[in-house]
Scaffold this active site. Structure first.
Site, mmCIF file in Angstrom:
data_model
loop_
_atom_site.group_PDB
_atom_site.id
_atom_site.type_symbol
_atom_site.label_atom_id
_atom_site.label_comp_id
_atom_site.label_asym_id
_atom_site.label_seq_id
_atom_site.Cartn_x
_atom_site.Cartn_y
_atom_site.Cartn_z
ATOM 1 N N TYR A 86 0.855 -1.195 0.000
ATOM 2 C CA TYR A 86 0.000 0.000 0.000
ATOM 3 C C TYR A 86 0.888 1.241 0.000
ATOM 4 O O TYR A 86 0.598 2.219 -0.679
ATOM 5 C CB TYR A 86 -0.915 0.013 1.230
ATOM 6 C CG TYR A 86 -1.868 -1.155 1.268
ATOM 7 C CD1 TYR A 86 -2.948 -1.226 0.394
ATOM 8 C CD2 TYR A 86 -1.694 -2.194 2.177
ATOM 9 C CE1 TYR A 86 -3.818 -2.302 0.423
ATOM 10 C CE2 TYR A 86 -2.563 -3.263 2.215
ATOM 11 C CZ TYR A 86 -3.626 -3.311 1.340
ATOM 12 O OH TYR A 86 -4.489 -4.384 1.363
ATOM 13 N N ASN A 107 -12.056 -1.940 -4.722
ATOM 14 C CA ASN A 107 -11.816 -2.282 -6.129
ATOM 15 C C ASN A 107 -13.040 -2.999 -6.699
ATOM 16 O O ASN A 107 -13.393 -4.080 -6.229
ATOM 17 C CB ASN A 107 -10.581 -3.188 -6.222
ATOM 18 C CG ASN A 107 -10.312 -3.694 -7.617
ATOM 19 O OD1 ASN A 107 -10.892 -3.249 -8.591
ATOM 20 N ND2 ASN A 107 -9.409 -4.662 -7.709
ATOM 21 N N CYS A 115 -5.953 -6.460 -7.032
ATOM 22 C CA CYS A 115 -5.763 -5.942 -5.675
ATOM 23 C C CYS A 115 -5.180 -7.010 -4.748
ATOM 24 O O CYS A 115 -4.590 -6.662 -3.714
ATOM 25 C CB CYS A 115 -7.070 -5.381 -5.126
ATOM 26 S SG CYS A 115 -8.472 -6.502 -5.220
ATOM 27 N N HIS A 116 -5.283 -8.280 -5.118
ATOM 28 C CA HIS A 116 -4.682 -9.344 -4.312
ATOM 29 C C HIS A 116 -3.155 -9.235 -4.290
ATOM 30 O O HIS A 116 -2.510 -9.788 -3.408
ATOM 31 C CB HIS A 116 -5.117 -10.729 -4.812
ATOM 32 C CG HIS A 116 -4.749 -11.017 -6.223
ATOM 33 N ND1 HIS A 116 -5.511 -10.564 -7.292
ATOM 34 C CD2 HIS A 116 -3.704 -11.697 -6.763
ATOM 35 C CE1 HIS A 116 -4.943 -10.970 -8.415
ATOM 36 N NE2 HIS A 116 -3.846 -11.654 -8.130
ATOM 37 N N GLU A 143 -0.237 -17.533 -8.543
ATOM 38 C CA GLU A 143 0.702 -16.723 -9.334
ATOM 39 C C GLU A 143 2.156 -16.959 -8.939
ATOM 40 O O GLU A 143 3.060 -16.327 -9.488
ATOM 41 C CB GLU A 143 0.357 -15.235 -9.185
ATOM 42 C CG GLU A 143 -0.990 -14.891 -9.774
ATOM 43 C CD GLU A 143 -1.287 -13.405 -9.793
ATOM 44 O OE1 GLU A 143 -0.394 -12.601 -9.451
ATOM 45 O OE2 GLU A 143 -2.408 -13.037 -10.161
#
Length: 150
Positions: A86, A107, A115-116, A143
């Protein structure tokens, strides 16, 4: 207009207005509209869940304040398998990390706008979609970014 798709992260419903994706929510919709952008969105979400897609290519329309739109644009630039904090986004935008956190939590198009991939300065934070933080962890593992959580 909307369509739903099943993914490893749960059922997702994608919404579109005037040829652009405007939101994504967890759960299924009985209504299944067939438009070019919805068909593409559901296909890309399936491919992402199958590990065959690393970057979405869809027209998006983020409805919200100019700041919300800036935060979403910053999140969209975070590459697959990478993360930011952030604070990183706050510094880029000249805002507070708390304000960025609120915008991330709001979001409207999670997963597609990733946003993850945004973490707190001390690591994992909450997630507003699916099963909450468990879904965030599943997306980061998918990911290959979960090493950051250990």
């Amino acid at each position: 207009m909307r369509c739903s798709v099943e993914t490893p992260f749960g059922g997702l419903t994608v919404f579109a207005v005037d040829g652009a994706i405007t939101s994504l929510r967890w759960g299924h919709s009985e209504r299944q509209d067939r438009t070019e952008v919805l068909t593409a969105a559901c296909a890309q979400l399936r491919a992402y869940g199958a590990g065959e897609l690393k970057a979405f290519d869809l027209p998006l329309r983020v409805e919200g304040s100019p700041f919300q739109q800036e935060v979403c644009a910053a999140m969209a630039k975070i590459p697959f398998g990478e993360t930011a904090t952030y604070g990183d986004i706050a510094q880029e935008l000249g805002a507070s990390a708390r304000a960025v956190g609120r915008a991330c939590g709001a979001n409207p198009i999670p997963i597609i706008i990733p946003c993850h991939r945004v973490l707190g300065a001390k690591g994992l934070t909450g997630y507003s979609g699916g099963a909450g933080v468990e879904t965030k962890i599943a997306l980061l593992r998918h990911e290959g970014a979960a090493g950051l959580l250990i």
